[in-house]
Design a protein around this motif. Structure first.
Motif, PDB file in Angstrom:
ATOM      1  N   ARG A 183      27.772  43.105  24.049  1.00 33.56           N
ATOM      2  CA  ARG A 183      27.605  44.152  23.052  1.00 33.56           C
ATOM      3  C   ARG A 183      27.978  43.719  21.632  1.00 33.56           C
ATOM      4  O   ARG A 183      28.903  44.254  21.019  1.00 33.56           O
ATOM      5  CB  ARG A 183      28.388  45.400  23.474  1.00 33.56           C
ATOM      6  N   PRO A 184      27.249  42.752  21.073  1.00 32.34           N
ATOM      7  CA  PRO A 184      27.541  42.336  19.697  1.00 32.34           C
ATOM      8  C   PRO A 184      27.157  43.431  18.697  1.00 32.34           C
ATOM      9  O   PRO A 184      26.449  44.385  19.055  1.00 32.34           O
ATOM     10  CB  PRO A 184      26.644  41.110  19.515  1.00 32.34           C
ATOM     11  N   ILE A 193      19.213  46.976  29.710  1.00 33.63           N
ATOM     12  CA  ILE A 193      19.919  47.145  28.428  1.00 33.63           C
ATOM     13  C   ILE A 193      21.197  46.298  28.379  1.00 33.63           C
ATOM     14  O   ILE A 193      21.443  45.600  27.405  1.00 33.63           O
ATOM     15  CB  ILE A 193      20.278  48.635  28.183  1.00 33.63           C
ATOM     16  N   LYS A 206      29.034  63.693  23.984  1.00 33.47           N
ATOM     17  CA  LYS A 206      29.970  62.698  23.440  1.00 33.47           C
ATOM     18  C   LYS A 206      29.280  61.770  22.438  1.00 33.47           C
ATOM     19  O   LYS A 206      29.784  61.560  21.339  1.00 33.47           O
ATOM     20  CB  LYS A 206      30.544  61.875  24.600  1.00 33.47           C
ATOM     21  N   THR A 251      18.910  49.521  18.512  1.00 33.23           N
ATOM     22  CA  THR A 251      20.320  49.796  18.809  1.00 33.23           C
ATOM     23  C   THR A 251      20.707  51.222  18.384  1.00 33.23           C
ATOM     24  O   THR A 251      20.406  51.642  17.261  1.00 33.23           O
ATOM     25  CB  THR A 251      21.241  48.752  18.136  1.00 33.23           C
ATOM     26  N   VAL A 252      21.389  51.924  19.287  1.00 35.26           N
ATOM     27  CA  VAL A 252      21.710  53.344  19.055  1.00 35.26           C
ATOM     28  C   VAL A 252      22.766  53.481  17.954  1.00 35.26           C
ATOM     29  O   VAL A 252      22.533  54.106  16.910  1.00 35.26           O
ATOM     30  CB  VAL A 252      22.193  54.018  20.365  1.00 35.26           C
ATOM     31  N   THR A 253      23.945  52.875  18.163  1.00 30.43           N
ATOM     32  CA  THR A 253      24.985  53.026  17.140  1.00 30.43           C
ATOM     33  C   THR A 253      24.633  52.223  15.882  1.00 30.43           C
ATOM     34  O   THR A 253      25.052  52.583  14.782  1.00 30.43           O
ATOM     35  CB  THR A 253      26.379  52.611  17.665  1.00 30.43           C
ATOM     36  N   ASP A 284      22.617  54.827  30.940  1.00 28.64           N
ATOM     37  CA  ASP A 284      23.807  55.620  31.246  1.00 28.64           C
ATOM     38  C   ASP A 284      23.646  56.455  32.520  1.00 28.64           C
ATOM     39  O   ASP A 284      24.588  57.135  32.944  1.00 28.64           O
ATOM     40  CB  ASP A 284      24.169  56.538  30.064  1.00 28.64           C
ATOM     41  N   ARG A 294      30.347  55.385  33.455  1.00 25.84           N
ATOM     42  CA  ARG A 294      29.223  55.817  34.301  1.00 25.84           C
ATOM     43  C   ARG A 294      29.370  55.282  35.723  1.00 25.84           C
ATOM     44  O   ARG A 294      28.930  55.909  36.686  1.00 25.84           O
ATOM     45  CB  ARG A 294      27.891  55.398  33.687  1.00 25.84           C
ATOM     46  N   ASN A 314      25.843  42.352  15.614  1.00 27.42           N
ATOM     47  CA  ASN A 314      25.151  41.562  14.587  1.00 27.42           C
ATOM     48  C   ASN A 314      24.073  42.363  13.854  1.00 27.42           C
ATOM     49  O   ASN A 314      23.865  42.190  12.651  1.00 27.42           O
ATOM     50  CB  ASN A 314      24.541  40.302  15.235  1.00 27.42           C
ATOM     51  N   LEU A 315      23.401  43.280  14.566  1.00 26.32           N
ATOM     52  CA  LEU A 315      22.314  44.027  13.913  1.00 26.32           C
ATOM     53  C   LEU A 315      22.871  45.061  12.921  1.00 26.32           C
ATOM     54  O   LEU A 315      22.256  45.330  11.887  1.00 26.32           O
ATOM     55  CB  LEU A 315      21.413  44.700  14.959  1.00 26.32           C
TER      56      LEU A 315
HETATM   57  N1  EPU Z   1      22.738  44.890  20.635  1.00 27.65           N
HETATM   58  C1  EPU Z   1      22.723  43.682  19.996  1.00 27.65           C
HETATM   59  N2  EPU Z   1      23.183  43.623  18.707  1.00 27.65           N
HETATM   60  C2  EPU Z   1      23.628  44.729  18.038  1.00 27.65           C
HETATM   61  C3  EPU Z   1      23.621  45.964  18.699  1.00 27.65           C
HETATM   62  C4  EPU Z   1      23.167  46.022  20.013  1.00 27.65           C
HETATM   63  O1  EPU Z   1      22.334  42.664  20.556  1.00 27.65           O
HETATM   64  O2  EPU Z   1      24.023  44.600  16.871  1.00 27.65           O
HETATM   65  C5  EPU Z   1      22.247  44.984  22.028  1.00 27.65           C
HETATM   66  C6  EPU Z   1      23.332  45.408  23.026  1.00 27.65           C
HETATM   67  O3  EPU Z   1      24.115  44.337  23.444  1.00 27.65           O
HETATM   68  C7  EPU Z   1      22.498  46.030  24.125  1.00 27.65           C
HETATM   69  C8  EPU Z   1      21.341  46.678  23.365  1.00 27.65           C
HETATM   70  O4  EPU Z   1      21.305  46.035  22.099  1.00 27.65           O
HETATM   71  O5  EPU Z   1      22.008  45.032  24.956  1.00 27.65           O
HETATM   72  C9  EPU Z   1      21.431  48.162  23.158  1.00 27.65           C
HETATM   73  O6  EPU Z   1      22.738  48.499  22.719  1.00 27.65           O
HETATM   74  P1  EPU Z   1      23.049  49.703  21.732  1.00 27.65           P
HETATM   75  O7  EPU Z   1      23.515  49.161  20.440  1.00 27.65           O
HETATM   76  O8  EPU Z   1      21.904  50.646  21.713  1.00 27.65           O
HETATM   77  O9  EPU Z   1      24.273  50.380  22.478  1.00 27.65           O
HETATM   78  P2  EPU Z   1      25.477  51.114  21.758  1.00 27.65           P
HETATM   79  O10 EPU Z   1      24.983  51.763  20.538  1.00 27.65           O
HETATM   80  O11 EPU Z   1      26.635  50.202  21.664  1.00 27.65           O
HETATM   81  C10 EPU Z   1      25.137  53.450  22.892  1.00 27.65           C
HETATM   82  C11 EPU Z   1      25.968  54.392  23.711  1.00 27.65           C
HETATM   83  C12 EPU Z   1      26.137  53.816  25.112  1.00 27.65           C
HETATM   84  C13 EPU Z   1      24.748  53.628  25.723  1.00 27.65           C
HETATM   85  C14 EPU Z   1      23.882  52.734  24.817  1.00 27.65           C
HETATM   86  C15 EPU Z   1      22.462  52.572  25.294  1.00 27.65           C
HETATM   87  C16 EPU Z   1      27.393  55.466  22.085  1.00 27.65           C
HETATM   88  C17 EPU Z   1      28.753  55.658  21.515  1.00 27.65           C
HETATM   89  N3  EPU Z   1      27.265  54.577  23.076  1.00 27.65           N
HETATM   90  O12 EPU Z   1      25.844  52.209  22.834  1.00 27.65           O
HETATM   91  O13 EPU Z   1      26.853  54.782  25.878  1.00 27.65           O
HETATM   92  O14 EPU Z   1      24.841  53.044  27.001  1.00 27.65           O
HETATM   93  O15 EPU Z   1      23.847  53.280  23.483  1.00 27.65           O
HETATM   94  O16 EPU Z   1      21.838  53.793  25.395  1.00 27.65           O
HETATM   95  O17 EPU Z   1      26.453  56.120  21.676  1.00 27.65           O
HETATM   96  C18 EPU Z   1      28.269  55.558  27.603  1.00 27.65           C
HETATM   97  O18 EPU Z   1      28.251  56.686  27.079  1.00 27.65           O
HETATM   98  O19 EPU Z   1      28.747  55.366  28.762  1.00 27.65           O
HETATM   99  C19 EPU Z   1      27.728  54.409  26.869  1.00 27.65           C
HETATM  100  C20 EPU Z   1      28.029  53.145  27.192  1.00 27.65           C
END
Ligand code: EPU
Length: 416
Positions: free
Chosen positions: A120-121, A325, A22, A161-163, A303, A369, A123-124
């Motif tokens: 989950r902001p 996380i 996914k 950050t992943v996304t 996850d 999850r 900002n980055l």
């Molecule tokens: N964060 C910030 N600012 C940002 C972006 C992230 O402070 O601009 C923080 C988040 O709040 C968090 C940390 O950075 O504390 C990591 O978040 P990340 O951005 O990596 O998470 P994501 O990209 O929103 C993806 C997965 C999640 C998975 C996380 C961590 C997708 C679509 N979603 O989320 O998957 O838990 O990475 O590995 O890829 C799931 O599938 O159930 C799921 C939640």
């Protein structure tokens, strides 16, 4: 609304087919917006989140030929807005921001609010885009992004950050000059996206490390890409073998992606036979307690935190599980306690004192999850477990009941 009913207490044995990932398919679908043409995507899992992503692409003007491969036609894309209704259904909708601004120099994307697992902001994502020359305005709950042109730059993420990494990579592939992303996410899904973008003509190197370099190109071609197997789905079924003391083979899978999980499950007493594209897992007679800290890849994935906690509820001894996380990812704890688990929480740490048994109970969960962890607990519990709010599971696990029935579980879905 549907419910899942599980009669627990029997070991699971057999083979489970793992679907496409996914969290790889979502950014790859967004990447189809980068250029017009017909994109061919293989191994896209038919999940609720994928349907939401397709609805969003359709809203932007894309059309689809269903099947495997899924063909996405993007010549007709002329929209630039991701509306609130879709973003609130699925936060990953924010992944269209990078590609839209790269191709059309503008995008309007609803700001995702907080969700069940944390604030989950984004900002980055936004400050990274600004570094590429994108003007960002926040108006009426929307991110309005515009640019005359995108220019490569150095970007440093405070948190990997992943996304955010995916969004910035997609924006930078069509920028002028070189972009370097430091402290980038190293997750396999980011690597899969980069392979897909390179296959479209992008020039990205360093993926899988924390420094990614992107040389901008002026043109891309449509993709023909096979989505990687879902490592979290795979790890969930390995844990199903562990918690039921069964024997499950998963295929296809990439064992390198599962190293942290396998390492911990071995400490918990499980045994694994790893071969090309498949893993056989054997549950130990006794589940040994283990300590876990979630971390960005290659650390232990957040996850999988809820699923492993369900297993530790039945371990001999005490486990300490630390979530690093997301700030609110223990919503499964109160439901596991209703099944007889002995867990206490202090801040971001859960202390799980293992018990010999869990009892079936009606439970519900607030995220994907967490729901999976309740299903695992139900498979091992004495008696009947009813899991409601099944739509969470449908976001991320293709054919969960069929796959579990195939390895001997007594599980069915009923309409409430
Ligand atoms: N964060 C910030 N600012 C940002 C972006 C992230 O402070 O601009 C923080 C988040 O709040 C968090 C940390 O950075 O504390 C990591 O978040 P990340 O951005 O990596 O998470 P994501 O990209 O929103 C993806 C997965 C999640 C998975 C996380 C961590 C997708 C679509 N979603 O989320 O998957 O838990 O990475 O590995 O890829 C799931 O599938 O159930 C799921 C939640």
């Amino acid at each position: 609304m549907d419910k899942i009913i599980i009669e627990g207490g029997r070991p699971l044995n057999g083979t489970v087919q793992i679907s496409g990932a996914k969290n790889a398919a979502l950014p790859i679908l967004a990447a189809t917006l980068l250029t017009g043409g017909v994109h061919r995507l293989h191994n896209v899992p038919p999940l609720r989140d994928i349907r939401t992503a397709k609805t969003l692409l359709y809203h932007l003007g894309a059309t689809f030929e269903e099947g495997d491969p899924l063909c996405v036609h993007t010549d007709t894309v002329d929209g630039h807005e991701a509306p609130y209704d879709l973003v609130k259904t699925m936060r990953a909708s924010v992944l269209v921001l990078g590609p839209l601004v790269a191709r059309f120099k503008r995008a309007r994307v609803s700001l995702p609010g907080g969700c069940a697992i944390g604030a989950r902001p984004i900002n980055l994502h936004l400050s990274g885009l600004e570094r590429l020359g994108v003007r960002i305005d926040l108006k009426h709950g929307y991110v309005e992004a515009s640019a005359k042109r995108l220019t490569g730059n150095h970007i440093y993420f405070d948190i990997p950050t992943v996304t955010g990494t995916a969004n910035l990579m997609m924006a930078a592939v069509l920028a002028e000059g070189q972009t370097v992303i430091e402290n980038a996410a190293r997750e396999p899904e980011v690597v899969d996206l980069a392979h897909c973008l390179n296959n479209m003509g992008a020039c990205i190197s360093g993926v899988g490390s924390s420094i990614i370099t992107i040389e901008g190109v002026s043109k891309l071609q449509p993709m023909d890409h096979f989505v990687m197997p879902d490592r979290i789905e795979a790890a969930t079924y390995l844990t199903a073998a562990g918690i039921t003391r069964g024997e499950i083979t998963i295929t296809p899978c990439i064992s390198d992606h599962l190293e942290a999980v396998i390492h911990k499950l071995e400490q918990a007493g499980m045994k694994f036979e790893i071969s090309e594209g498949s893993i056989k897992s054997v549950g130990g007679e006794v589940i040994r307690s283990i300590d876990i800290k979630t971390n960005p890849y290659p650390g232990f994935p957040t996850d999988m935190q809820a699923q492993i906690m369900a297993m530790m509820c039945l371990a001999e001894g005490q486990s300490i599980i630390t979530e690093k996380i997301f700030e609110n990812r223990f919503m499964h704890v109160s439901e596991l306690k209703r099944m007889g688990a002995d867990i206490s929480i202090e801040g971001n740490t859960a202390v799980v004192r293992g018990r010999p048994t869990l009892q079936g109970a009606p439970v519900m969960a607030t995220d994907l999850r967490a729901s999976a962890s309740l299903v695992l607990a139900g498979l091992a519990a004495e008696g009947t477990t009813e899991v409601s709010r099944v739509y969470h599971l449908d976001r991320g696990y293709e054919g969960l009941e069929e796959k579990l029935r195939g390895v001997g579980a007594r599980i069915e879905r009923v309409k409430e």
